[in-house]
Write an enzyme that holds these catalytic residues in place. Sequence first.
Site, PDB file in Angstrom:
ATOM      1  CB  CYS A   1       8.762  40.100 -11.147  1.00 54.56           C
ATOM      2  SG  CYS A   1       8.177  41.707 -10.558  1.00 54.56           S
TER       3      CYS A   1
ATOM      4  CB  CYS B   1       5.148  40.320 -10.700  1.00 61.22           C
ATOM      5  SG  CYS B   1       6.013  41.421 -11.845  1.00 61.22           S
TER       6      CYS B   1
END
Length: 181
Positions: free
Chosen positions: A71, A74
Site C-alpha cells: 500500500c 500506508c
Amino acid sequence: MTDSASNSGLTTWQKSMLLAAALVLAVGLFLVRNGGSIESPLDQLARRSLPPEVALSNGRPTILEFYADWCEVCREMAPAMLEVEQRHSADLDVVLVNIDNPRWLDLTDRYDVTGIPQLNLFSADGTMRGRSLGGRSETELDSIATALMDGSPLPALAGFGSTSPLPETATKDSTGPRSHA
C-alpha cells in the site's frame, strides 16, 4: 618502474578511492533518508506493535492501523505515524495489523476493513471511538492521538483521504483478498 607503470597504478588507486567514497556516500545518504535505520518506518512500526488484544486491554488508548506492505498510502503515512507513536509512546499504543497476514483475518472481518490505511480508534478502556479511512498527515494523526489520550471529542477531519482499495477475489472459491493461497 617506468612513468607509465606508476601512472597506471595511481589511476587504479584513484579509481578505487573514488569507488569507496561513492559507496560510503550512498550508504550515508540511505541512512540519513531512513532516520539512521535500515528498516522502513512501516517496518519499524510493525515490529514495535503490541498484539491488538494486549493494546486494547492495557488501559491505554490505541490507534489500530490496518495496512499492507504493498500500500503506497500506508508507506507514505508511515513516517508521520512513527513520529506520533514515538512522541506519545508513554501514553498511547499504535498497533499495526497487516491485512495480508491470515492471522489477522478475524480482525479485518470484525472491523469491516474495506480499504487501507484504516485507523480504528479506541479509548483507554478498549471501547471503539471512531474510524478513519485513508492517509492522514502528521498534524491530523497528532490531533487524533491527543483526543484519544485526553478523552476529548475526536477531531472533525474533512474527507477520507487517499486509500488503496483491497484487491477483489478472483473466484468464488478463493480464500479472499488477504490470502496468498
